[in-house]
Design a protein around this motif. Structure first.
Motif, PDB file in Angstrom:
ATOM      1  N   VAL A   1      24.134   1.623 -41.988  1.00  0.00           N
ATOM      2  CA  VAL A   1      23.540   2.955 -41.886  1.00  0.00           C
ATOM      3  C   VAL A   1      22.361   3.096 -42.851  1.00  0.00           C
ATOM      4  CG1 VAL A   1      23.947   5.401 -42.427  1.00  0.00           C
ATOM      5  CG2 VAL A   1      25.566   4.145 -40.994  1.00  0.00           C
ATOM      6  N   VAL A   2      22.561   2.676 -44.089  1.00  0.00           N
ATOM      7  CA  VAL A   2      21.487   2.773 -45.084  1.00  0.00           C
ATOM      8  C   VAL A   2      20.309   1.881 -44.700  1.00  0.00           C
ATOM      9  CG1 VAL A   2      20.883   2.279 -47.496  1.00  0.00           C
ATOM     10  CG2 VAL A   2      23.010   3.469 -46.950  1.00  0.00           C
ATOM     11  N   HIS A   3      20.600   0.712 -44.151  1.00  0.00           N
ATOM     12  CA  HIS A   3      19.536  -0.179 -43.691  1.00  0.00           C
ATOM     13  C   HIS A   3      18.723   0.481 -42.582  1.00  0.00           C
ATOM     14  CE1 HIS A   3      17.425  -3.883 -42.833  1.00  0.00           C
ATOM     15  NE2 HIS A   3      17.842  -3.867 -41.571  1.00  0.00           N
ATOM     16  N   GLN A   4      19.409   1.146 -41.655  1.00  0.00           N
ATOM     17  CA  GLN A   4      18.691   1.836 -40.572  1.00  0.00           C
ATOM     18  C   GLN A   4      17.869   3.007 -41.115  1.00  0.00           C
ATOM     19  OE1 GLN A   4      21.008   2.823 -36.958  1.00  0.00           O
ATOM     20  NE2 GLN A   4      19.642   1.302 -36.071  1.00  0.00           N
ATOM     21  N   ILE A   5      18.401   3.718 -42.092  1.00  0.00           N
ATOM     22  CA  ILE A   5      17.634   4.812 -42.702  1.00  0.00           C
ATOM     23  C   ILE A   5      16.331   4.266 -43.285  1.00  0.00           C
ATOM     24  CG2 ILE A   5      17.587   6.483 -44.603  1.00  0.00           C
ATOM     25  CD1 ILE A   5      20.646   6.779 -44.216  1.00  0.00           C
ATOM     26  N   GLY A   6      16.430   3.128 -43.955  1.00  0.00           N
ATOM     27  CA  GLY A   6      15.240   2.503 -44.516  1.00  0.00           C
ATOM     28  C   GLY A   6      14.225   2.140 -43.442  1.00  0.00           C
ATOM     29  N   LYS A   7      14.696   1.600 -42.327  1.00  0.00           N
ATOM     30  CA  LYS A   7      13.798   1.224 -41.226  1.00  0.00           C
ATOM     31  C   LYS A   7      13.137   2.452 -40.600  1.00  0.00           C
ATOM     32  CE  LYS A   7      15.428  -1.921 -38.344  1.00  0.00           C
ATOM     33  NZ  LYS A   7      16.411  -2.633 -37.484  1.00  0.00           N
TER      34      LYS A   7
ATOM     35  N   GLN B   1       8.990   3.425 -40.615  1.00  0.00           N
ATOM     36  CA  GLN B   1       8.142   3.724 -39.463  1.00  0.00           C
ATOM     37  C   GLN B   1       7.196   4.894 -39.743  1.00  0.00           C
ATOM     38  OE1 GLN B   1       7.981   1.901 -36.615  1.00  0.00           O
ATOM     39  NE2 GLN B   1       9.421   0.510 -37.607  1.00  0.00           N
ATOM     40  N   GLN B   2       7.549   5.681 -40.768  1.00  0.00           N
ATOM     41  CA  GLN B   2       6.683   6.801 -41.143  1.00  0.00           C
ATOM     42  C   GLN B   2       5.855   6.485 -42.388  1.00  0.00           C
ATOM     43  OE1 GLN B   2       9.210  10.372 -41.380  1.00  0.00           O
ATOM     44  NE2 GLN B   2       8.324  10.908 -39.399  1.00  0.00           N
ATOM     45  N   GLY B   3       5.855   5.220 -42.765  1.00  0.00           N
ATOM     46  CA  GLY B   3       5.101   4.829 -43.944  1.00  0.00           C
ATOM     47  C   GLY B   3       5.777   5.245 -45.236  1.00  0.00           C
ATOM     48  N   LYS B   4       7.103   5.447 -45.177  1.00  0.00           N
ATOM     49  CA  LYS B   4       7.849   5.871 -46.352  1.00  0.00           C
ATOM     50  C   LYS B   4       8.907   4.823 -46.686  1.00  0.00           C
ATOM     51  CE  LYS B   4       7.375  10.773 -45.100  1.00  0.00           C
ATOM     52  NZ  LYS B   4       8.099  12.037 -44.790  1.00  0.00           N
ATOM     53  N   SER B   5       9.640   5.082 -47.733  1.00  0.00           N
ATOM     54  CA  SER B   5      10.756   4.208 -48.095  1.00  0.00           C
ATOM     55  C   SER B   5      11.912   5.072 -48.592  1.00  0.00           C
ATOM     56  CB  SER B   5      10.339   3.219 -49.191  1.00  0.00           C
ATOM     57  OG  SER B   5      10.066   3.917 -50.399  1.00  0.00           O
TER      58      SER B   5
ATOM     59  N   GLU C   1      12.649  -0.817 -33.919  1.00  0.00           N
ATOM     60  CA  GLU C   1      11.566  -1.747 -34.254  1.00  0.00           C
ATOM     61  C   GLU C   1      10.301  -1.351 -33.488  1.00  0.00           C
ATOM     62  OE1 GLU C   1      11.660  -3.943 -36.496  1.00  0.00           O
ATOM     63  OE2 GLU C   1      13.795  -4.156 -36.902  1.00  0.00           O
ATOM     64  N   GLY C   2       9.250  -1.085 -34.221  1.00  0.00           N
ATOM     65  CA  GLY C   2       7.991  -0.739 -33.593  1.00  0.00           C
ATOM     66  C   GLY C   2       7.942   0.660 -33.019  1.00  0.00           C
ATOM     67  N   MET C   3       9.006   1.445 -33.246  1.00  0.00           N
ATOM     68  CA  MET C   3       9.050   2.808 -32.706  1.00  0.00           C
ATOM     69  C   MET C   3       8.061   3.682 -33.472  1.00  0.00           C
ATOM     70  SD  MET C   3      12.226   5.506 -32.683  1.00  0.00           S
ATOM     71  CE  MET C   3      13.238   4.438 -31.681  1.00  0.00           C
ATOM     72  N   TYR C   4       7.342   4.501 -32.758  1.00  0.00           N
ATOM     73  CA  TYR C   4       6.445   5.451 -33.400  1.00  0.00           C
ATOM     74  C   TYR C   4       7.164   6.782 -33.508  1.00  0.00           C
ATOM     75  CZ  TYR C   4       2.650   8.769 -34.170  1.00  0.00           C
ATOM     76  OH  TYR C   4       1.865   9.769 -34.680  1.00  0.00           O
ATOM     77  N   LEU C   5       7.338   7.254 -34.732  1.00  0.00           N
ATOM     78  CA  LEU C   5       8.006   8.523 -34.984  1.00  0.00           C
ATOM     79  C   LEU C   5       6.970   9.545 -35.423  1.00  0.00           C
ATOM     80  CD1 LEU C   5      11.104   7.190 -36.938  1.00  0.00           C
ATOM     81  CD2 LEU C   5      10.944   7.733 -34.506  1.00  0.00           C
ATOM     82  N   GLU C   6       6.880  10.611 -34.695  1.00  0.00           N
ATOM     83  CA  GLU C   6       5.887  11.646 -35.019  1.00  0.00           C
ATOM     84  C   GLU C   6       6.264  12.350 -36.331  1.00  0.00           C
ATOM     85  OE1 GLU C   6       4.926  14.311 -31.872  1.00  0.00           O
ATOM     86  OE2 GLU C   6       5.479  12.870 -30.335  1.00  0.00           O
ATOM     87  N   ASN C   7       5.270  12.684 -37.107  1.00  0.00           N
ATOM     88  CA  ASN C   7       5.503  13.431 -38.346  1.00  0.00           C
ATOM     89  C   ASN C   7       5.667  14.903 -38.024  1.00  0.00           C
ATOM     90  OD1 ASN C   7       5.346  11.359 -40.418  1.00  0.00           O
ATOM     91  ND2 ASN C   7       3.199  11.142 -39.797  1.00  0.00           N
TER      92      ASN C   7
END
Length: 443
Positions: A307-313, A317-321, A437-443
């Motif tokens: 779960v934490v790994h997916q949160i990081g991914k 995708q939003q340029g965050k960590s 992977e490669g998903m674009y998430l709108e801000n």
């Protein structure tokens, strides 16, 4: 009058040791059937609260407890000496694992040491705590025979009847869930079964206490391995770009040969994370190594890391960590609509995120605060202003009293580990197991 007639005529008094999520509901079921119950618990604060008519258990309403107290059918105490006035003892104490993932039977041992000086002959002792096969023989039957010189089945009677409590379950309770019971001897079984049948609708007798003990661990091992299977399928489906929730929905249409289990952030509560390991530990004494159980436990215990790994991914995708970003955990209890934190995977998700430098807060309508590293962590005020401050909201417990449509509207991004938002179409929602992977998430 013999023991069985005394049971049928409600002429015995019963002590219930341990007034937690098993013992208190059991006590109330017994008082409803007309028995006097002497509750024993080592927690003085809990005992005081109970005697003041305040239930600490979600499945026991204050009104029910107060009625039993008012009718002089129930009393709670920390004093084992009151055991001398009863004819039956039911032990409902915790059986956790220690840090080495080995059974901790200290609560049963402490209870037996407490009752031993006050035991009278012809008493029935029934253990309900979940444990490995052989515990009742060793710690109840064998202990009394050794210390008292009594013979089981003649001087005293011993049974094992595993609890089947599902906290917060609105359909099944102590009073309508079939009960399994095994006795150390045929006479023990007969007496124990007569007692349980006097206040429960269905009691299933099995030949020995070891069979009854194995019955309980089989039930929860069955759940453990099937949850592990679907958790592993979830991780596989992520790589393949397949929606595991749709897969389960499709498979569930089969009317035979399939039973749906659902993935999540991990397993919690007192039963599923612990009971299979009790069995695996005991099996090693017989030079049998349960690879299946160990693997299932490993998969489930690693889900918080997934779960934490997916949160990081998702944040990536939003340029965050994860580090220094604001994350809200929604739901800390191990299952929906209860306040139980035992073995909750949410606690591990919280700790993992903190270790990675995240700014983590939580909200749970059932839990005002919890302890973390000797600190009291309090939940946030759950409103629009606070929700908008978080980079991502992680749904860990699917509580029924939360407006998820409102949440989706107000939140920046949502990671749903329980599929609670399945009927909401919105780009903000990312589901557990979703390939990002490669998903674009709108801000």
């Amino acid at each position: 009058m013999d023991f069985i007639d005394a049971i049928k005529n409600r002429q015995i008094k019963i002590a219930v040791i341990g007034l937690g999520y098993v013992g208190l509901p059991l006590s109330m079921a017994l008082t409803k059937a007309g028995y006097y119950v002497q509750g024993i618990d080592c927690n003085a604060q809990r005992v005081e609260s109970i005697n003041n008519g305040h239930s600490n258990i979600i499945d026991v309403k204050d009104e029910c407890l107060q009625e039993s107290l008012k009718n002089d059918l129930f009393n709670a105490s920390t004093e084992y000496s009151l055991i001398s006035n009863v004819q039956a003892i039911i032990i409902c104490v915790p059986t956790p694992l220690n840090k080495a993932k080995e059974p901790d039977l200290s609560y049963i041992i402490k209870a037996m040491k407490g009752v031993l000086p006050y035991l009278t002959k012809q008493i029935l002792i029934s253990l309900e705590s979940t444990t490995y096969p052989g515990t009742t023989e060793e710690l109840i039957e064998g202990y009394v025979e050794k210390e008292k010189g009594w013979k089981v089945g003649e001087d005293f009677y011993v049974c094992y009847s595993p609890e089947r409590v599902d906290p917060g379950n609105k359909k099944f309770s102590v009073e309508n869930t079939p009960k399994v019971i095994g006795g150390s001897t045929q006479k023990c079984l007969q007496i124990g079964q007569t007692l349980y049948e006097s206040f429960l609708p269905k009691v299933v007798g099995v030949k020995t206490t070891r069979v009854a003990e194995m019955t309980k661990v089989l039930e929860n091992t069955f759940r453990c391995v099937n949850i592990a299977l679907v958790n592993e399928m979830t991780m596989m489906c992520e790589r393949m770009g397949i929606d595991i929730w749709e897969v389960i929905k499709g498979a569930s249409s089969k009317p035979f040969g399939f039973m749906p289990f659902y993935p999540g952030p991990g397993v919690g509560g007192h039963c599923i994370p612990l009971d299979p390991l009790y069995l695996s530990w005991e099996a090693k004494k017989y030079n049998y190594f349960n690879r299946f159980i160990e693997t299932a436990s490993d998969i489930n215990s690693n889900m918080p890391y997934y779960v934490v790994h997916q949160i990081g991914k998702i944040l990536c995708q939003q340029g965050k960590s994860i580090r220094k970003n604001k994350i809200l955990l929604l739901g800390m209890s191990y299952k929906k609509d209860i306040s139980d934190l035992r073995e909750s995977p949410s606690l591990e998700v919280y700790e993992l995120l903190k270790k990675q430098g995240a700014s983590v807060e939580y909200y749970d309508p059932y839990i005002e605060s919890f302890n973390y590293k000797d600190k009291v962590i309090k939940g946030i005020v759950f409103n629009e202003e606070t929700i908008k401050q978080f980079d991502i909201v992680v749904l860990l417990s699917d509580h029924s009293n939360i407006d998820y449509n409102w949440l989706v509207e107000k939140a920046t991004l949502i990671y749903d580990t329980r599929n609670v938002c399945k009927d909401i179409e919105n780009h903000k929602i990312i589901k557990l197991g979703q390939n990002i992977e490669g998903m674009y998430l709108e801000n």
